[in-house]
Design a protein around this motif. Structure first.
Motif, PDB file in Angstrom:
ATOM      1  N   SER A  41      40.458  47.444  40.002  1.00 43.47           N
ATOM      2  CA  SER A  41      39.004  47.385  40.181  1.00 43.47           C
ATOM      3  C   SER A  41      38.235  47.725  38.900  1.00 43.47           C
ATOM      4  CB  SER A  41      38.568  48.303  41.318  1.00 43.47           C
ATOM      5  OG  SER A  41      38.954  49.631  41.043  1.00 43.47           O
ATOM      6  N   LYS A  63      31.927  39.874  46.704  1.00 44.93           N
ATOM      7  CA  LYS A  63      32.782  38.859  47.316  1.00 44.93           C
ATOM      8  C   LYS A  63      32.894  37.637  46.418  1.00 44.93           C
ATOM      9  CE  LYS A  63      31.750  40.337  51.974  1.00 44.93           C
ATOM     10  NZ  LYS A  63      30.867  40.149  53.104  1.00 44.93           N
ATOM     11  N   LYS A  66      35.473  38.316  43.776  1.00 44.44           N
ATOM     12  CA  LYS A  66      36.836  38.236  44.306  1.00 44.44           C
ATOM     13  C   LYS A  66      37.346  36.795  44.252  1.00 44.44           C
ATOM     14  CE  LYS A  66      39.466  40.207  48.079  1.00 44.44           C
ATOM     15  NZ  LYS A  66      39.433  40.917  49.337  1.00 44.44           N
TER      16      LYS A  66
END
Length: 85
Positions: A41, A63, A66
């Protein structure tokens, strides 16, 4: 697109201090997180800064990141479509 992929690999290695990895070690379809390069991360935050600083792309939705950071292929496609620099 190949030049962008090469540039991305070089920048990822430099920004994340991946001293044990060469550009040739990174396949365009390899996962950047998990089993692939094994990024975490903190590395994701560095990649977000890299997109903003080098390509003028601001990510606001985690999101979205990702999906974008799945591989060199997905990153380069996103950058090619959205870069402002």
């Amino acid at each position: 697109m190949e030049a962008l992929k090469q540039e991305l690999k070089e920048k990822i290695i430099a920004v994340l201090n991946l001293e044990d990895i060469a550009v040739a070690d990174i396949n365009d379809t390899d996962a950047l997180f998990g089993d692939g390069l094994g990024l975490d991360s903190i590395d994701a935050l560095e990649l977000i800064v890299l997109l903003d600083k080098d390509y003028g792309i601001k990510l606001t939705d985690p999101k979205e990141g990702k999906h974008i950071f799945q591989s060199i292929d997905t990153m380069s496609s996103y950058i090619a479509a959205n870069r402002t620099k």
